[in-house]
Write an enzyme that holds these catalytic residues in place. Structure first.
Site, PDB file in Angstrom:
ATOM      1  CG  ASP A  37      78.526 -13.467  22.049  1.00 21.34           C
ATOM      2  OD1 ASP A  37      79.480 -14.131  22.479  1.00 21.34           O
ATOM      3  OD2 ASP A  37      77.355 -13.641  22.461  1.00 21.34           O
ATOM      4  CB  SER A  90      79.046 -16.404  26.614  1.00 15.59           C
ATOM      5  OG  SER A  90      78.967 -16.658  25.230  1.00 15.59           O
ATOM      6  CD  GLN A 128      82.310 -15.787  24.473  1.00 11.45           C
ATOM      7  OE1 GLN A 128      82.165 -16.838  23.845  1.00 11.45           O
ATOM      8  NE2 GLN A 128      81.549 -14.730  24.275  1.00 11.45           N
TER       9      GLN A 128
END
Length: 304
Positions: free
Chosen positions: A222, A246, A296
């Site tokens: 991440d 996110s 993502q």
């Protein structure tokens, strides 16, 4: 006098953070990050949810993919509850569904993330790899990001104490970047970045447990990812120019990898629009083998 933790202590703390505690049938508790400030790091929630799923997986099966959606921003200082549903157990594959909940206000705990993980019993199969490792400088030739963050703050001049703490706090994951990440970059550039990462010390005490290595890779995946979609615009969260969060996160684990040895994270962003940015990541080991793929999408909006 402030006590500076050793690399071994930082990594031991990361292992504790990502080791969820049993809290009843198919329930687990995720610990808080000591000294955490503001919103919980998304990679922490993904990694803890994966650990909860791995704790209930059939013996001998390994996680090969996960898909997660961030529903609300979690907050530091509050434990997270993980509930696991065993939706499928087959001979070759199994599936686990996890809901992360946290007390974020009055009333009942709220869902902050849901995650589905798929597991497979290891087997031999057809192999090919059409994703060559990018030709970038080795980590030994690059400046640690800890030093780059210090230089960045010096250039910024006056910053808030919270921002200074977040930028300078010791981290269990070391990163070395061959490009300018969004927080370093003030000029539009192609939406691609390459960063090496690894745990700052060997992973104790379960050094050779592949489950904790997958969890640490999920945690680190991440970092830098959403910022890739900011690069073509020359804007940065660190300079207060962007707002973002996110929305989802997906990982495919292609082969076992050690998270305490250097891994190259190559990210790119083929699209942004409508207040969202889409980002992809490829993770390679030092031998040039693709060990994981990541995707993502997140909110990316100009501040103000």
């Amino acid at each position: 006098m402030t006590h500076t933790k050793t690399p071994e202590q930082l990594v031991a703390g990361l292992v504790r953070l990502l080791t969820v505690a049993p809290a009843g049938e198919d329930r687990f508790t995720g610990r808080q990050q000591p000294g955490g400030i503001g919103r919980v790091f998304g990679g922490q929630v993904v990694a803890q949810a994966l650990q909860a799923a791995q704790a209930t997986a059939p013996e001998g099966m390994q996680a090969h993919s996960l898909h997660a959606y961030f529903l609300r921003g979690g907050r530091e200082g509050v434990d997270i509850d993980y509930t696991v549903a065993s939706d499928f157990d087959g001979r070759s594959f199994a599936n686990r569904r996890v809901v992360a909940r946290q007390q974020v206000g009055e009333g009942e705990p709220s869902a902050i993330l849901n995650l589905t993980a798929s597991f497979q019993r290891p087997e031999e199969g057809l192999e090919h790899a059409d994703s060559p490792m990018p030709d970038v400088a080795p980590p030994e030739d690059l400046v640690p990001d800890t030093e780059l963050r210090r230089r960045f703050l010096e250039q910024m001049g006056e910053v808030s104490e919270v921002q200074r703490t977040l930028m300078l706090r010791p981290r269990p994951i070391e990163m070395r970047t061959s490009d300018k990440l969004h927080w370093m970059n003030a000029e539009p550039k192609p939406p691609a970045a390459h960063s090496w990462f690894k745990a700052v010390a060997p992973l104790p005490p379960i050094k050779d447990d592949p489950a904790i290595h997958r969890a640490v890779i999920a945690y680190a995946s991440d970092f830098t990812l959403l910022g890739t979609s900011a690069l073509p615009h020359g804007l940065s969260w660190a300079r207060g120019e962007l707002k973002g969060a996110s929305l989802d996160h997906a990982i495919w684990f292609h082969r076992p990898a050690r998270a305490d040895e250097w891994l190259l994270y190559a990210t790119d962003s083929p699209w942004s629009g409508g207040g969202r940015g889409f980002n992809r990541g490829r993770i390679f080991n030092r031998e040039g083998q693709l060990v994981a793929s990541v995707a993502q999408e997140g909110v990316i909006r100009r501040a103000g």
